[in-house]
Write a protein that holds these residues in place. Structure first.
Motif, short mmCIF file in Angstrom:
data_model
loop_
_atom_site.label_atom_id
_atom_site.label_comp_id
_atom_site.label_asym_id
_atom_site.label_seq_id
_atom_site.Cartn_x
_atom_site.Cartn_y
_atom_site.Cartn_z
N LYS A 3 -17.95 49.06 -78.66
CA LYS A 3 -16.46 50.16 -79.21
C LYS A 3 -16.21 50.98 -78.51
O LYS A 3 -15.65 51.81 -77.88
N PHE A 4 -17.61 51.89 -78.48
CA PHE A 4 -17.79 53.15 -78.22
C PHE A 4 -18.09 53.58 -76.56
O PHE A 4 -18.72 54.65 -75.97
N ASN A 5 -18.78 51.88 -75.99
CA ASN A 5 -19.22 52.23 -74.57
C ASN A 5 -18.77 52.44 -73.45
O ASN A 5 -18.11 51.47 -73.72
N PRO A 6 -18.49 53.37 -73.30
CA PRO A 6 -17.23 53.95 -72.29
C PRO A 6 -17.65 52.43 -70.92
O PRO A 6 -16.59 52.08 -70.23
N ILE A 7 -18.65 52.68 -70.54
CA ILE A 7 -18.58 51.30 -69.47
C ILE A 7 -18.33 49.71 -69.83
O ILE A 7 -17.28 49.05 -69.43
N LEU A 8 -18.48 49.01 -71.10
CA LEU A 8 -17.93 48.17 -71.29
C LEU A 8 -16.67 48.29 -71.66
O LEU A 8 -15.42 47.62 -71.35
N ARG A 9 -16.18 49.71 -72.01
CA ARG A 9 -14.59 49.64 -72.68
C ARG A 9 -14.07 49.41 -71.14
O ARG A 9 -12.50 48.59 -71.38
N TYR A 10 -14.53 50.20 -69.92
CA TYR A 10 -14.11 49.65 -68.65
C TYR A 10 -14.02 48.35 -68.18
O TYR A 10 -13.57 48.12 -67.54
N MET A 11 -15.11 47.38 -68.65
CA MET A 11 -15.30 45.95 -67.99
C MET A 11 -14.20 44.84 -68.98
O MET A 11 -13.99 44.16 -68.36
N LYS A 24 -17.81 55.74 -65.16
CA LYS A 24 -18.37 56.42 -63.94
C LYS A 24 -19.38 57.38 -64.34
O LYS A 24 -20.48 57.56 -63.70
N CYS A 25 -18.96 58.29 -65.14
CA CYS A 25 -19.44 59.26 -66.06
C CYS A 25 -20.22 59.06 -67.07
O CYS A 25 -21.57 59.58 -66.63
N ALA A 26 -19.96 58.15 -67.27
CA ALA A 26 -21.45 57.21 -68.68
C ALA A 26 -22.49 56.82 -67.82
O ALA A 26 -23.46 57.37 -67.65
N GLU A 27 -22.35 56.46 -66.56
CA GLU A 27 -23.63 55.99 -65.73
C GLU A 27 -24.49 56.38 -65.05
O GLU A 27 -25.68 56.73 -64.78
N CYS A 28 -23.22 57.27 -64.63
CA CYS A 28 -24.08 59.11 -64.13
C CYS A 28 -25.25 59.70 -64.57
O CYS A 28 -26.16 60.00 -64.09
N PHE A 29 -24.95 59.62 -66.28
CA PHE A 29 -26.29 59.77 -67.69
C PHE A 29 -26.98 58.91 -67.60
O PHE A 29 -27.18 59.67 -68.82
N GLY A 30 -26.83 58.17 -67.17
CA GLY A 30 -28.46 56.66 -67.42
C GLY A 30 -27.55 56.02 -68.55
O GLY A 30 -27.90 55.01 -68.83
N CYS A 31 -25.68 56.11 -68.87
CA CYS A 31 -25.33 54.84 -69.49
C CYS A 31 -25.28 52.94 -69.21
O CYS A 31 -25.41 52.92 -67.32
N THR A 32 -25.42 52.49 -69.75
CA THR A 32 -25.43 50.77 -68.97
C THR A 32 -24.64 50.29 -70.43
O THR A 32 -24.30 50.79 -71.38
N PRO A 33 -24.50 48.85 -69.94
CA PRO A 33 -22.81 48.37 -70.18
C PRO A 33 -24.17 48.39 -71.82
O PRO A 33 -22.78 48.06 -73.24
N ASP A 34 -25.63 47.93 -72.38
CA ASP A 34 -25.74 47.81 -73.35
C ASP A 34 -27.16 48.96 -74.24
O ASP A 34 -27.61 48.65 -74.60
N HIS A 35 -26.74 50.41 -73.64
CA HIS A 35 -27.35 51.07 -73.40
C HIS A 35 -26.44 52.22 -73.66
O HIS A 35 -25.77 52.61 -72.11
N LEU A 36 -26.74 53.21 -75.02
CA LEU A 36 -25.91 54.18 -74.61
C LEU A 36 -27.17 55.58 -74.45
O LEU A 36 -27.24 55.92 -75.39
N GLU A 37 -27.21 56.68 -73.68
CA GLU A 37 -28.09 57.77 -73.74
C GLU A 37 -27.89 58.80 -74.24
O GLU A 37 -26.49 59.15 -74.43
#
Ligand code: SF4
Length: 76
Positions: A3-11, A24-37
């Motif tokens: 619910k709060f993962n920006p990558i999954l929300r975009y997907m 993109k910004c979340a990914e830039c700082f190490g987040c993935t679809p199954d991990h929030l940095e």
């Protein structure tokens, strides 16, 4: 977490520009679809990559800009 993962929300809504930038910004700082940095929001907020074309559009800017601001009390 999704619910709060920006990558999954975009997907889930790939036609949203705002969600694409957030992801993109979340990914830039190490987040993935199954991990929030940890601390990724603060990292995005204080991102110093001013040459990044998304810098002015990145999320979480308001929290940073309001930090430390104290309005003087005025008698009106
Ligand atoms: S604004 Fe910062 S966090 Fe977002 S994509 Fe650009 S460099 Fe990465």
């Amino acid at each position: 977490m999704s619910k709060f993962n920006p990558i999954l929300r975009y997907m889930k809504n790939p036609s949203s520009r705002k969600l694409a930038i957030n992801a993109k910004c979340a990914e830039c700082f190490g987040c993935t679809p199954d991990h929030l940095e940890k601390g990724f929001k603060e990292s995005i907020s204080s991102c110093s990559s001013y040459s990044c074309l998304l810098h002015g559009f990145r999320p979480y800017q308001r929290e940073k800009s309001l930090e430390g601001q104290k309005m003087p009390v005025q008698n009106l």
